[in-house]
Design a protein around this motif. Structure first.
Motif, mmCIF file in Angstrom:
data_model
loop_
_atom_site.group_PDB
_atom_site.id
_atom_site.type_symbol
_atom_site.label_atom_id
_atom_site.label_comp_id
_atom_site.label_asym_id
_atom_site.label_seq_id
_atom_site.Cartn_x
_atom_site.Cartn_y
_atom_site.Cartn_z
ATOM 1 N N LEU A 179 -13.107 6.281 -3.724
ATOM 2 C CA LEU A 179 -11.845 6.858 -3.279
ATOM 3 C C LEU A 179 -11.958 8.317 -2.838
ATOM 4 O O LEU A 179 -11.443 8.672 -1.764
ATOM 5 C CB LEU A 179 -10.780 6.696 -4.369
ATOM 6 C CG LEU A 179 -10.320 5.245 -4.612
ATOM 7 C CD1 LEU A 179 -9.308 5.181 -5.748
ATOM 8 C CD2 LEU A 179 -9.724 4.638 -3.347
ATOM 9 N N ARG A 229 -6.921 -0.101 -0.289
ATOM 10 C CA ARG A 229 -6.783 1.321 -0.595
ATOM 11 C C ARG A 229 -6.997 2.177 0.655
ATOM 12 O O ARG A 229 -6.422 3.261 0.784
ATOM 13 C CB ARG A 229 -7.763 1.722 -1.694
ATOM 14 C CG ARG A 229 -7.508 1.080 -3.043
ATOM 15 C CD ARG A 229 -6.121 1.383 -3.589
ATOM 16 N NE ARG A 229 -5.927 2.796 -3.886
ATOM 17 C CZ ARG A 229 -6.143 3.336 -5.083
ATOM 18 N NH1 ARG A 229 -6.567 2.575 -6.096
ATOM 19 N NH2 ARG A 229 -5.920 4.611 -5.288
ATOM 20 N N VAL A 264 0.821 -1.211 0.000
ATOM 21 C CA VAL A 264 0.000 0.000 0.000
ATOM 22 C C VAL A 264 0.857 1.263 0.000
ATOM 23 O O VAL A 264 0.367 2.346 0.301
ATOM 24 C CB VAL A 264 -0.968 0.018 1.208
ATOM 25 C CG1 VAL A 264 -1.893 -1.176 1.164
ATOM 26 C CG2 VAL A 264 -0.211 0.065 2.526
ATOM 27 N N TRP A 267 -7.136 -2.395 -5.474
ATOM 28 C CA TRP A 267 -5.685 -2.203 -5.370
ATOM 29 C C TRP A 267 -5.325 -0.777 -5.744
ATOM 30 O O TRP A 267 -6.029 -0.119 -6.468
ATOM 31 C CB TRP A 267 -4.924 -3.175 -6.280
ATOM 32 C CG TRP A 267 -5.282 -4.607 -6.026
ATOM 33 C CD1 TRP A 267 -6.046 -5.406 -6.822
ATOM 34 C CD2 TRP A 267 -4.917 -5.414 -4.905
ATOM 35 N NE1 TRP A 267 -6.168 -6.648 -6.283
ATOM 36 C CE2 TRP A 267 -5.485 -6.692 -5.105
ATOM 37 C CE3 TRP A 267 -4.169 -5.173 -3.766
ATOM 38 C CZ2 TRP A 267 -5.317 -7.724 -4.190
ATOM 39 C CZ3 TRP A 267 -4.009 -6.210 -2.863
ATOM 40 C CH2 TRP A 267 -4.572 -7.456 -3.076
#
Length: 539
Positions: free
Chosen positions: A361, A387, A250, A539
Protein backbone atom coordinates in the motif's frame (compact mmCIF):
# COMPACT_ATOMS: atom_id res chain seq x y z
CA UNK A 1 -12.89 -1.63 -57.24
CA UNK A 2 -12.78 -4.83 -55.24
CA UNK A 3 -14.97 -5.07 -52.17
CA UNK A 4 -11.94 -5.17 -49.85
CA UNK A 5 -10.68 -1.94 -51.46
CA UNK A 6 -14.07 -0.28 -51.00
CA UNK A 7 -14.18 -1.31 -47.34
CA UNK A 8 -10.66 0.02 -46.80
CA UNK A 9 -11.64 3.33 -48.36
CA UNK A 10 -14.74 3.53 -46.16
CA UNK A 11 -12.59 2.97 -43.07
CA UNK A 12 -10.16 5.68 -44.16
CA UNK A 13 -12.87 8.16 -45.20
CA UNK A 14 -14.58 7.82 -41.83
CA UNK A 15 -11.43 8.12 -39.72
CA UNK A 16 -11.44 4.54 -38.43
CA UNK A 17 -8.04 4.79 -36.78
CA UNK A 18 -6.20 3.13 -35.30
CA UNK A 19 -7.24 -0.12 -36.94
CA UNK A 20 -5.94 -2.90 -34.66
CA UNK A 21 -5.58 -6.42 -35.90
CA UNK A 22 -3.80 -9.54 -36.94
CA UNK A 23 -3.84 -10.48 -40.60
CA UNK A 24 -4.81 -13.75 -42.23
CA UNK A 25 -5.93 -14.81 -45.67
CA UNK A 26 -9.42 -13.31 -45.26
CA UNK A 27 -8.45 -9.81 -44.10
CA UNK A 28 -4.83 -9.22 -45.21
CA UNK A 29 -5.79 -7.49 -48.47
CA UNK A 30 -8.21 -5.14 -46.74
CA UNK A 31 -5.54 -4.14 -44.20
CA UNK A 32 -2.93 -3.73 -46.92
CA UNK A 33 -5.23 -1.43 -48.89
CA UNK A 34 -6.07 0.60 -45.77
CA UNK A 35 -2.36 1.16 -45.07
CA UNK A 36 -0.80 1.41 -48.54
CA UNK A 37 -3.56 3.17 -50.46
CA UNK A 38 -4.90 5.42 -47.70
CA UNK A 39 -2.07 5.82 -45.17
CA UNK A 40 -4.24 4.39 -42.40
CA UNK A 41 -2.78 3.77 -38.93
CA UNK A 42 -2.62 0.01 -38.38
CA UNK A 43 -1.51 -1.55 -35.10
CA UNK A 44 -0.46 -5.17 -35.65
CA UNK A 45 -0.97 -7.14 -32.43
CA UNK A 46 0.54 -10.50 -31.53
CA UNK A 47 -2.78 -12.15 -30.71
CA UNK A 48 -6.33 -11.63 -31.97
CA UNK A 49 -7.59 -11.11 -28.41
CA UNK A 50 -5.10 -8.25 -28.12
CA UNK A 51 -6.46 -6.68 -31.30
CA UNK A 52 -9.98 -6.44 -29.90
CA UNK A 53 -8.67 -5.17 -26.57
CA UNK A 54 -6.63 -2.49 -28.34
CA UNK A 55 -9.73 -1.35 -30.22
CA UNK A 56 -11.60 -1.32 -26.91
CA UNK A 57 -8.89 0.78 -25.23
CA UNK A 58 -8.96 3.30 -28.08
CA UNK A 59 -12.76 3.54 -27.89
CA UNK A 60 -12.76 4.02 -24.11
CA UNK A 61 -10.21 6.81 -24.37
CA UNK A 62 -11.77 8.71 -27.27
CA UNK A 63 -15.44 8.06 -26.59
CA UNK A 64 -15.85 6.89 -30.18
CA UNK A 65 -15.98 3.50 -31.89
CA UNK A 66 -12.94 1.19 -31.88
CA UNK A 67 -11.97 -0.87 -34.92
CA UNK A 68 -10.31 -4.28 -35.05
CA UNK A 69 -9.85 -6.92 -37.71
CA UNK A 70 -9.01 -10.64 -37.72
CA UNK A 71 -9.39 -13.56 -40.07
CA UNK A 72 -11.66 -16.57 -39.57
CA UNK A 73 -11.99 -19.69 -37.41
CA UNK A 74 -9.42 -19.87 -34.60
CA UNK A 75 -8.62 -16.20 -35.10
CA UNK A 76 -12.19 -15.39 -34.18
CA UNK A 77 -12.42 -17.84 -31.27
CA UNK A 78 -9.30 -16.18 -29.84
CA UNK A 79 -11.35 -12.97 -29.57
CA UNK A 80 -14.17 -14.25 -27.38
CA UNK A 81 -12.77 -13.09 -24.02
CA UNK A 82 -12.05 -9.59 -25.33
CA UNK A 83 -15.48 -9.36 -26.96
CA UNK A 84 -17.11 -10.35 -23.67
CA UNK A 85 -15.07 -7.70 -21.83
CA UNK A 86 -16.09 -5.02 -24.33
CA UNK A 87 -19.74 -6.11 -24.22
CA UNK A 88 -19.87 -6.01 -20.44
CA UNK A 89 -18.16 -2.64 -20.29
CA UNK A 90 -20.62 -1.23 -22.88
CA UNK A 91 -17.79 -0.26 -25.23
CA UNK A 92 -18.67 0.30 -28.90
CA UNK A 93 -16.31 -1.32 -31.38
CA UNK A 94 -16.51 -3.04 -34.75
CA UNK A 95 -14.62 -6.28 -35.38
CA UNK A 96 -14.13 -6.85 -39.11
CA UNK A 97 -13.71 -10.62 -39.20
CA UNK A 98 -13.13 -12.69 -42.28
CA UNK A 99 -15.16 -15.82 -42.83
CA UNK A 100 -14.64 -18.89 -44.99
CA UNK A 101 -16.51 -19.05 -48.27
CA UNK A 102 -19.91 -20.69 -47.93
CA UNK A 103 -19.03 -23.22 -50.62
CA UNK A 104 -15.79 -24.19 -48.85
CA UNK A 105 -17.45 -26.73 -46.57
CA UNK A 106 -14.26 -28.62 -45.66
CA UNK A 107 -12.08 -25.64 -44.85
CA UNK A 108 -10.16 -26.47 -41.66
CA UNK A 109 -11.08 -23.09 -40.17
CA UNK A 110 -14.78 -23.30 -40.91
CA UNK A 111 -16.98 -22.61 -37.88
CA UNK A 112 -20.37 -21.12 -37.15
CA UNK A 113 -18.99 -17.64 -36.49
CA UNK A 114 -22.35 -16.09 -35.69
CA UNK A 115 -22.88 -18.46 -32.76
CA UNK A 116 -19.37 -17.81 -31.44
CA UNK A 117 -19.86 -14.06 -31.58
CA UNK A 118 -23.31 -14.04 -30.00
CA UNK A 119 -22.09 -16.22 -27.13
CA UNK A 120 -19.82 -13.36 -26.01
CA UNK A 121 -22.60 -10.79 -25.80
CA UNK A 122 -21.43 -9.03 -28.96
CA UNK A 123 -23.71 -8.37 -31.93
CA UNK A 124 -23.42 -9.83 -35.43
CA UNK A 125 -23.77 -8.12 -38.80
CA UNK A 126 -23.36 -10.11 -42.02
CA UNK A 127 -21.83 -8.78 -45.23
CA UNK A 128 -24.49 -10.11 -47.55
CA UNK A 129 -23.23 -9.23 -51.03
CA UNK A 130 -20.76 -7.06 -52.91
CA UNK A 131 -23.48 -4.52 -53.57
CA UNK A 132 -24.56 -4.29 -49.94
CA UNK A 133 -21.07 -4.42 -48.38
CA UNK A 134 -20.66 -0.70 -47.68
CA UNK A 135 -24.16 -0.40 -46.26
CA UNK A 136 -23.62 -3.51 -44.15
CA UNK A 137 -20.43 -2.06 -42.68
CA UNK A 138 -22.15 1.26 -41.97
CA UNK A 139 -24.95 -0.61 -40.22
CA UNK A 140 -22.41 -2.43 -38.03
CA UNK A 141 -20.84 0.89 -37.00
CA UNK A 142 -24.20 2.50 -36.30
CA UNK A 143 -25.24 -0.49 -34.21
CA UNK A 144 -22.02 -0.37 -32.22
CA UNK A 145 -22.64 3.29 -31.43
CA UNK A 146 -26.32 2.98 -30.53
CA UNK A 147 -26.13 -0.39 -28.76
CA UNK A 148 -22.87 0.50 -26.96
CA UNK A 149 -21.29 -2.88 -27.46
CA UNK A 150 -19.03 -4.67 -29.96
CA UNK A 151 -20.52 -5.66 -33.30
CA UNK A 152 -18.75 -8.24 -35.48
CA UNK A 153 -18.89 -7.49 -39.21
CA UNK A 154 -18.65 -10.91 -40.88
CA UNK A 155 -16.91 -10.88 -44.28
CA UNK A 156 -16.96 -14.06 -46.40
CA UNK A 157 -13.56 -14.29 -48.09
CA UNK A 158 -14.94 -14.90 -51.59
CA UNK A 159 -17.10 -11.74 -51.52
CA UNK A 160 -14.09 -9.56 -50.76
CA UNK A 161 -12.80 -10.16 -54.31
CA UNK A 162 -16.05 -9.24 -56.07
CA UNK A 163 -16.37 -5.92 -57.90
CA UNK A 164 -18.37 -3.01 -56.50
CA UNK A 165 -18.79 0.75 -56.93
CA UNK A 166 -17.68 2.94 -54.05
CA UNK A 167 -20.25 5.29 -52.59
CA UNK A 168 -20.17 6.96 -49.18
CA UNK A 169 -22.68 5.59 -46.68
CA UNK A 170 -23.35 7.54 -43.47
CA UNK A 171 -21.97 6.07 -40.26
CA UNK A 172 -23.29 8.77 -37.94
CA UNK A 173 -25.78 8.11 -35.16
CA UNK A 174 -27.36 11.38 -34.01
CA UNK A 175 -27.37 12.00 -30.29
CA UNK A 176 -30.56 12.63 -28.39
CA UNK A 177 -31.61 16.26 -28.81
CA UNK A 178 -32.43 18.30 -25.72
CA UNK A 179 -35.78 17.07 -24.51
CA UNK A 180 -38.61 18.13 -22.22
CA UNK A 181 -38.89 15.95 -19.12
CA UNK A 182 -42.39 15.63 -17.66
CA UNK A 183 -44.83 13.14 -16.20
CA UNK A 184 -45.53 11.28 -12.98
CA UNK A 185 -41.98 9.99 -12.60
CA UNK A 186 -40.65 13.55 -12.65
CA UNK A 187 -43.22 14.66 -10.07
CA UNK A 188 -42.29 11.79 -7.78
CA UNK A 189 -38.57 12.44 -8.18
CA UNK A 190 -38.89 16.16 -7.39
CA UNK A 191 -40.97 15.29 -4.35
CA UNK A 192 -38.31 12.89 -3.08
CA UNK A 193 -35.54 15.43 -3.65
CA UNK A 194 -37.53 18.14 -1.85
CA UNK A 195 -38.09 15.85 1.14
CA UNK A 196 -34.49 14.64 1.35
CA UNK A 197 -32.34 15.94 4.18
CA UNK A 198 -29.15 14.08 3.31
CA UNK A 199 -29.13 13.55 -0.49
CA UNK A 200 -26.12 12.31 -2.48
CA UNK A 201 -25.67 12.89 -6.23
CA UNK A 202 -23.96 10.11 -8.21
CA UNK A 203 -22.61 10.25 -11.77
CA UNK A 204 -21.64 7.21 -13.84
CA UNK A 205 -19.89 6.65 -17.16
CA UNK A 206 -23.07 7.65 -18.98
CA UNK A 207 -22.85 11.20 -17.61
CA UNK A 208 -19.23 12.25 -18.09
CA UNK A 209 -19.62 14.66 -21.02
CA UNK A 210 -19.02 18.34 -20.26
CA UNK A 211 -22.68 19.36 -20.54
CA UNK A 212 -23.87 16.65 -18.16
CA UNK A 213 -21.08 17.37 -15.68
CA UNK A 214 -21.90 21.07 -15.54
CA UNK A 215 -25.64 20.48 -15.09
CA UNK A 216 -25.16 17.80 -12.43
CA UNK A 217 -22.73 20.04 -10.56
CA UNK A 218 -25.25 22.92 -10.55
CA UNK A 219 -27.98 20.58 -9.34
CA UNK A 220 -25.86 19.12 -6.53
CA UNK A 221 -24.90 22.59 -5.30
CA UNK A 222 -28.53 23.71 -5.43
CA UNK A 223 -29.72 20.89 -3.18
CA UNK A 224 -26.53 20.98 -1.09
CA UNK A 225 -25.63 17.38 -1.83
CA UNK A 226 -22.14 15.84 -1.94
CA UNK A 227 -20.96 14.44 -5.28
CA UNK A 228 -19.84 10.89 -6.00
CA UNK A 229 -19.00 8.81 -9.06
CA UNK A 230 -18.83 5.20 -10.10
CA UNK A 231 -15.39 3.67 -10.63
CA UNK A 232 -15.61 4.21 -14.38
CA UNK A 233 -16.44 7.90 -13.91
CA UNK A 234 -13.70 8.45 -11.34
CA UNK A 235 -12.28 11.98 -11.04
CA UNK A 236 -15.24 13.59 -12.82
CA UNK A 237 -15.61 15.96 -9.84
CA UNK A 238 -12.02 15.92 -8.61
CA UNK A 239 -11.16 19.18 -6.87
CA UNK A 240 -14.79 20.25 -6.37
CA UNK A 241 -16.09 20.93 -2.88
CA UNK A 242 -17.82 18.01 -1.15
CA UNK A 243 -16.56 15.42 -3.65
CA UNK A 244 -16.86 11.94 -2.14
CA UNK A 245 -14.84 10.19 -4.84
CA UNK A 246 -15.96 6.70 -5.79
CA UNK A 247 -19.33 5.49 -4.49
CA UNK A 248 -19.19 1.77 -3.69
CA UNK A 249 -16.86 -0.94 -2.48
CA UNK A 250 -13.73 1.24 -2.81
CA UNK A 251 -15.09 4.37 -1.11
CA UNK A 252 -12.86 6.05 1.44
CA UNK A 253 -13.78 5.65 5.10
CA UNK A 254 -14.99 9.22 5.39
CA UNK A 255 -17.02 9.00 2.17
CA UNK A 256 -18.57 5.72 3.32
CA UNK A 257 -19.72 7.39 6.53
CA UNK A 258 -21.45 10.15 4.58
CA UNK A 259 -23.00 7.66 2.14
CA UNK A 260 -24.33 5.38 4.86
CA UNK A 261 -25.96 8.38 6.55
CA UNK A 262 -27.65 9.60 3.36
CA UNK A 263 -31.41 9.29 2.83
CA UNK A 264 -31.65 9.81 -0.95
CA UNK A 265 -29.49 8.89 -3.95
CA UNK A 266 -29.92 10.64 -7.31
CA UNK A 267 -27.93 8.67 -9.90
CA UNK A 268 -27.18 9.98 -13.40
CA UNK A 269 -25.82 7.62 -16.08
CA UNK A 270 -24.98 4.87 -13.56
CA UNK A 271 -26.10 1.25 -13.81
CA UNK A 272 -26.16 0.74 -10.00
CA UNK A 273 -24.38 -2.60 -10.11
CA UNK A 274 -23.34 -4.49 -7.00
CA UNK A 275 -19.93 -2.78 -6.90
CA UNK A 276 -21.53 0.66 -6.87
CA UNK A 277 -24.16 -0.28 -4.29
CA UNK A 278 -21.63 -2.22 -2.15
CA UNK A 279 -23.79 -5.34 -2.45
CA UNK A 280 -26.85 -3.23 -1.67
CA UNK A 281 -25.61 -1.73 1.57
CA UNK A 282 -25.09 1.74 0.05
CA UNK A 283 -28.71 2.06 -1.08
CA UNK A 284 -30.35 0.43 1.92
CA UNK A 285 -32.73 2.85 3.65
CA UNK A 286 -32.52 5.40 0.83
CA UNK A 287 -34.96 6.61 -1.77
CA UNK A 288 -33.24 6.03 -5.12
CA UNK A 289 -33.78 8.01 -8.32
CA UNK A 290 -32.08 6.71 -11.48
CA UNK A 291 -31.61 8.73 -14.67
CA UNK A 292 -30.44 7.14 -17.96
CA UNK A 293 -30.67 7.98 -21.64
CA UNK A 294 -31.53 4.39 -22.65
CA UNK A 295 -34.47 2.40 -21.32
CA UNK A 296 -32.39 -0.79 -21.11
CA UNK A 297 -30.05 0.86 -18.60
CA UNK A 298 -32.83 1.59 -16.12
CA UNK A 299 -33.03 -1.20 -13.55
CA UNK A 300 -30.06 -3.04 -15.04
CA UNK A 301 -28.58 -3.30 -11.54
CA UNK A 302 -30.51 -2.20 -8.48
CA UNK A 303 -34.12 -1.20 -9.17
CA UNK A 304 -34.70 2.45 -8.29
CA UNK A 305 -37.80 3.89 -6.63
CA UNK A 306 -38.12 6.28 -9.58
CA UNK A 307 -36.64 5.78 -13.05
CA UNK A 308 -36.41 8.66 -15.53
CA UNK A 309 -35.53 8.29 -19.19
CA UNK A 310 -33.65 11.27 -20.61
CA UNK A 311 -30.34 12.97 -21.09
CA UNK A 312 -28.58 13.60 -17.79
CA UNK A 313 -28.13 17.31 -18.51
CA UNK A 314 -31.82 17.77 -19.38
CA UNK A 315 -33.04 15.93 -16.30
CA UNK A 316 -30.70 17.80 -13.95
CA UNK A 317 -31.81 21.14 -15.42
CA UNK A 318 -35.47 20.11 -15.10
CA UNK A 319 -34.96 19.21 -11.45
CA UNK A 320 -33.40 22.63 -10.92
CA UNK A 321 -36.29 24.40 -12.63
CA UNK A 322 -39.01 22.81 -10.51
CA UNK A 323 -37.08 23.14 -7.26
CA UNK A 324 -36.69 26.85 -7.96
CA UNK A 325 -40.34 27.20 -9.00
CA UNK A 326 -41.46 25.62 -5.73
CA UNK A 327 -38.86 27.58 -3.75
CA UNK A 328 -37.53 24.40 -2.15
CA UNK A 329 -34.57 25.19 0.11
CA UNK A 330 -31.31 23.26 -0.01
CA UNK A 331 -30.98 20.20 2.18
CA UNK A 332 -28.13 21.59 4.26
CA UNK A 333 -26.29 18.26 4.05
CA UNK A 334 -23.03 19.66 2.69
CA UNK A 335 -22.92 22.17 5.56
CA UNK A 336 -22.30 19.26 7.90
CA UNK A 337 -19.42 17.86 5.81
CA UNK A 338 -15.86 19.07 5.23
CA UNK A 339 -15.47 20.74 1.84
CA UNK A 340 -12.29 18.87 0.94
CA UNK A 341 -10.65 15.57 1.75
CA UNK A 342 -13.65 13.26 1.64
CA UNK A 343 -12.26 11.50 -1.43
CA UNK A 344 -8.70 11.13 -0.14
CA UNK A 345 -7.65 7.66 1.02
CA UNK A 346 -6.04 7.41 4.42
CA UNK A 347 -2.27 7.09 4.52
CA UNK A 348 -1.52 3.39 4.99
CA UNK A 349 0.54 2.34 7.97
CA UNK A 350 3.95 0.89 7.14
CA UNK A 351 4.40 -2.80 7.89
CA UNK A 352 7.38 -5.06 8.22
CA UNK A 353 7.91 -7.02 5.01
CA UNK A 354 10.11 -9.94 4.05
CA UNK A 355 13.55 -9.33 2.54
CA UNK A 356 13.54 -8.60 -1.18
CA UNK A 357 10.01 -7.13 -1.17
CA UNK A 358 8.30 -3.80 -0.53
CA UNK A 359 5.13 -2.90 1.35
CA UNK A 360 2.21 -2.91 -1.10
CA UNK A 361 0.00 0.00 0.00
CA UNK A 362 2.70 2.61 0.72
CA UNK A 363 4.43 1.61 -2.53
CA UNK A 364 1.16 1.95 -4.43
CA UNK A 365 0.70 5.48 -3.06
CA UNK A 366 4.29 6.44 -3.90
CA UNK A 367 4.02 5.10 -7.44
CA UNK A 368 0.82 7.07 -7.98
CA UNK A 369 2.70 10.24 -7.00
CA UNK A 370 6.01 9.45 -8.75
CA UNK A 371 4.71 8.41 -12.17
CA UNK A 372 3.85 11.08 -14.79
CA UNK A 373 0.62 12.85 -13.80
CA UNK A 374 -0.54 13.81 -17.30
CA UNK A 375 -1.30 10.24 -18.22
CA UNK A 376 -3.69 7.63 -19.45
CA UNK A 377 -4.21 5.09 -16.67
CA UNK A 378 -5.07 1.47 -17.49
CA UNK A 379 -5.73 -1.21 -14.89
CA UNK A 380 -5.73 -4.96 -15.34
CA UNK A 381 -7.51 -7.26 -12.87
CA UNK A 382 -6.19 -9.05 -9.79
CA UNK A 383 -6.42 -8.96 -6.00
CA UNK A 384 -4.23 -5.82 -5.91
CA UNK A 385 -6.87 -4.06 -8.03
CA UNK A 386 -9.49 -3.18 -5.41
CA UNK A 387 -7.22 -1.12 -3.18
CA UNK A 388 -5.60 0.39 -6.27
CA UNK A 389 -8.91 1.83 -7.48
CA UNK A 390 -9.05 3.99 -4.38
CA UNK A 391 -5.48 5.26 -4.78
CA UNK A 392 -4.60 5.55 -8.45
CA UNK A 393 -5.62 8.71 -10.25
CA UNK A 394 -5.98 10.00 -13.81
CA UNK A 395 -6.81 13.49 -15.10
CA UNK A 396 -10.42 12.57 -15.92
CA UNK A 397 -12.82 9.67 -16.50
CA UNK A 398 -11.87 9.21 -20.16
CA UNK A 399 -8.23 8.86 -19.09
CA UNK A 400 -9.03 5.91 -16.79
CA UNK A 401 -9.49 2.56 -18.52
CA UNK A 402 -10.48 -0.59 -16.65
CA UNK A 403 -10.46 -4.15 -17.99
CA UNK A 404 -12.19 -6.12 -15.24
CA UNK A 405 -15.83 -6.20 -16.40
CA UNK A 406 -15.55 -9.91 -17.32
CA UNK A 407 -13.41 -10.76 -14.28
CA UNK A 408 -10.45 -11.85 -16.41
CA UNK A 409 -6.80 -11.07 -15.75
CA UNK A 410 -4.33 -10.36 -18.53
CA UNK A 411 -6.41 -7.96 -20.64
CA UNK A 412 -4.76 -4.67 -19.71
CA UNK A 413 -1.83 -4.60 -22.14
CA UNK A 414 -4.01 -4.78 -25.23
CA UNK A 415 -6.22 -1.96 -23.95
CA UNK A 416 -3.15 0.11 -23.04
CA UNK A 417 -1.73 -0.31 -26.55
CA UNK A 418 -4.96 0.89 -28.14
CA UNK A 419 -5.20 3.86 -25.80
CA UNK A 420 -1.56 4.83 -26.38
CA UNK A 421 -2.00 4.56 -30.15
CA UNK A 422 -5.18 6.65 -30.04
CA UNK A 423 -3.53 9.43 -28.05
CA UNK A 424 0.20 9.67 -28.75
CA UNK A 425 2.31 12.28 -27.04
CA UNK A 426 1.65 11.44 -23.42
CA UNK A 427 2.46 8.40 -21.26
CA UNK A 428 0.11 5.49 -20.83
CA UNK A 429 0.56 3.66 -17.53
CA UNK A 430 -0.61 0.08 -17.08
CA UNK A 431 -0.92 -1.53 -13.66
CA UNK A 432 -1.18 -5.32 -13.60
CA UNK A 433 -0.29 -8.35 -11.50
CA UNK A 434 2.37 -10.89 -12.31
CA UNK A 435 -0.23 -13.54 -13.10
CA UNK A 436 -2.01 -11.21 -15.52
CA UNK A 437 1.28 -10.16 -17.08
CA UNK A 438 2.33 -13.73 -17.79
CA UNK A 439 -1.15 -14.88 -18.81
CA UNK A 440 -1.89 -12.29 -21.50
CA UNK A 441 0.05 -9.05 -21.22
CA UNK A 442 3.45 -10.54 -22.00
CA UNK A 443 2.16 -11.55 -25.43
CA UNK A 444 1.58 -7.94 -26.40
CA UNK A 445 4.60 -6.30 -24.76
CA UNK A 446 6.57 -6.61 -27.97
CA UNK A 447 3.65 -5.05 -29.86
CA UNK A 448 4.19 -1.94 -27.73
CA UNK A 449 7.90 -2.15 -28.58
CA UNK A 450 7.21 -2.37 -32.33
CA UNK A 451 4.79 0.56 -32.11
CA UNK A 452 7.35 2.61 -30.11
CA UNK A 453 4.71 3.47 -27.52
CA UNK A 454 5.31 5.69 -24.50
CA UNK A 455 4.12 3.01 -22.09
CA UNK A 456 5.02 2.27 -18.48
CA UNK A 457 3.99 -1.14 -17.16
CA UNK A 458 3.88 -1.61 -13.38
CA UNK A 459 3.74 -5.28 -12.39
CA UNK A 460 2.78 -6.08 -8.80
CA UNK A 461 4.71 -9.32 -8.51
CA UNK A 462 3.93 -11.58 -5.57
CA UNK A 463 4.78 -14.77 -7.46
CA UNK A 464 1.25 -16.08 -7.27
CA UNK A 465 -2.29 -16.01 -8.51
CA UNK A 466 -3.19 -13.78 -5.59
CA UNK A 467 -6.96 -14.22 -5.32
CA UNK A 468 -6.57 -18.00 -5.32
CA UNK A 469 -3.70 -17.75 -2.82
CA UNK A 470 -5.98 -15.89 -0.41
CA UNK A 471 -8.88 -18.33 -0.88
CA UNK A 472 -6.68 -21.32 -0.19
CA UNK A 473 -5.19 -19.62 2.87
CA UNK A 474 -8.63 -18.71 4.19
CA UNK A 475 -9.64 -22.36 4.00
CA UNK A 476 -6.40 -23.40 5.71
CA UNK A 477 -5.18 -25.20 2.59
CA UNK A 478 -1.55 -24.96 1.52
CA UNK A 479 -1.46 -22.43 -1.37
CA UNK A 480 1.35 -24.15 -3.27
CA UNK A 481 -0.65 -24.64 -6.48
CA UNK A 482 -1.14 -20.85 -6.73
CA UNK A 483 2.59 -20.05 -6.48
CA UNK A 484 4.87 -19.56 -9.49
CA UNK A 485 8.57 -19.09 -10.00
CA UNK A 486 8.39 -16.56 -12.82
CA UNK A 487 11.45 -15.46 -14.79
CA UNK A 488 12.97 -12.09 -13.89
CA UNK A 489 10.61 -9.66 -15.59
CA UNK A 490 12.84 -6.59 -16.12
CA UNK A 491 15.46 -8.55 -18.13
CA UNK A 492 12.57 -10.16 -20.01
CA UNK A 493 11.25 -6.72 -20.95
CA UNK A 494 14.72 -5.74 -22.16
CA UNK A 495 15.00 -8.94 -24.21
CA UNK A 496 11.68 -8.08 -25.87
CA UNK A 497 13.04 -4.70 -26.94
CA UNK A 498 11.84 -2.53 -24.06
CA UNK A 499 13.46 -1.50 -20.81
CA UNK A 500 12.80 -2.12 -17.17
CA UNK A 501 13.83 -2.11 -13.54
CA UNK A 502 13.08 -4.07 -10.37
CA UNK A 503 11.74 -2.59 -7.14
CA UNK A 504 12.74 -4.94 -4.32
CA UNK A 505 13.45 -2.39 -1.57
CA UNK A 506 12.68 1.17 -0.52
CA UNK A 507 16.12 2.10 -1.87
CA UNK A 508 15.06 0.90 -5.32
CA UNK A 509 11.89 2.95 -5.00
CA UNK A 510 13.89 6.05 -4.04
CA UNK A 511 15.96 5.64 -7.22
CA UNK A 512 12.92 5.29 -9.49
CA UNK A 513 12.36 9.00 -10.31
CA UNK A 514 15.86 9.26 -11.76
CA UNK A 515 15.38 6.11 -13.79
CA UNK A 516 12.07 7.34 -15.14
CA UNK A 517 13.56 10.71 -16.06
CA UNK A 518 16.30 8.97 -18.04
CA UNK A 519 14.07 6.45 -19.83
CA UNK A 520 13.68 6.41 -23.60
CA UNK A 521 10.03 7.31 -24.10
CA UNK A 522 9.94 5.43 -27.41
CA UNK A 523 10.49 2.17 -25.49
CA UNK A 524 7.96 0.54 -23.16
CA UNK A 525 9.33 0.54 -19.61
CA UNK A 526 8.50 -2.23 -17.12
CA UNK A 527 8.65 -1.79 -13.33
CA UNK A 528 8.71 -5.15 -11.54
CA UNK A 529 7.48 -4.50 -7.97
CA UNK A 530 8.36 -7.40 -5.67
CA UNK A 531 5.70 -8.20 -3.06
CA UNK A 532 5.17 -10.85 -0.40
CA UNK A 533 2.01 -12.87 -1.24
CA UNK A 534 1.14 -12.89 2.48
CA UNK A 535 1.03 -9.10 2.64
CA UNK A 536 -0.97 -7.88 -0.37
CA UNK A 537 -4.17 -6.22 0.82
CA UNK A 538 -7.20 -7.30 -1.19
CA UNK A 539 -9.89 -5.13 0.45
Amino acid sequence: MKVYEALAQALADNGATPLCGLVGDANAYLVNSFVSAHGGRYVATANENGAVLAAMGAAMLTGGVGFATVTHGPALTNCVTALAEAARSFTPLVLLCGDTAEADRENLQNIDQREVILSSGAGFEQMRSAGSALGDLARAVRRARSERRPIAFNMPANLLWDETDYRPVAWEVPGLPPGRIEGEALDNAVGMIAAARRPVVLAGRGAIDAEARAAILRFARRIEAPLATTIRAKNLFAGEDHALGVYGTVSTAQASEAILGADCLIAFGAGLNFHTTAQGSFIEGKRVIQVADRAQDLGRGAVADVAILGRSADVAETFLYWLDEAEIPGSGFTRTLPAQGLDQPQTPEARLVSDGTVDFLPTLARLNALLPQDRTLVTDAGRWMVRSYGTLTAPGPRDFITTASFGSIGLGMGAAIGAAAARPGRPTILFCGDGGFMLGNLTEFNTAVRERLDLIVVVFNDGSYGAEYIQLRDKQIAPDISLFNWPALAPLAIALGGDGTTIASDTDLDALPGRLAARDRSKPYLIDVKLDPEQVAMW
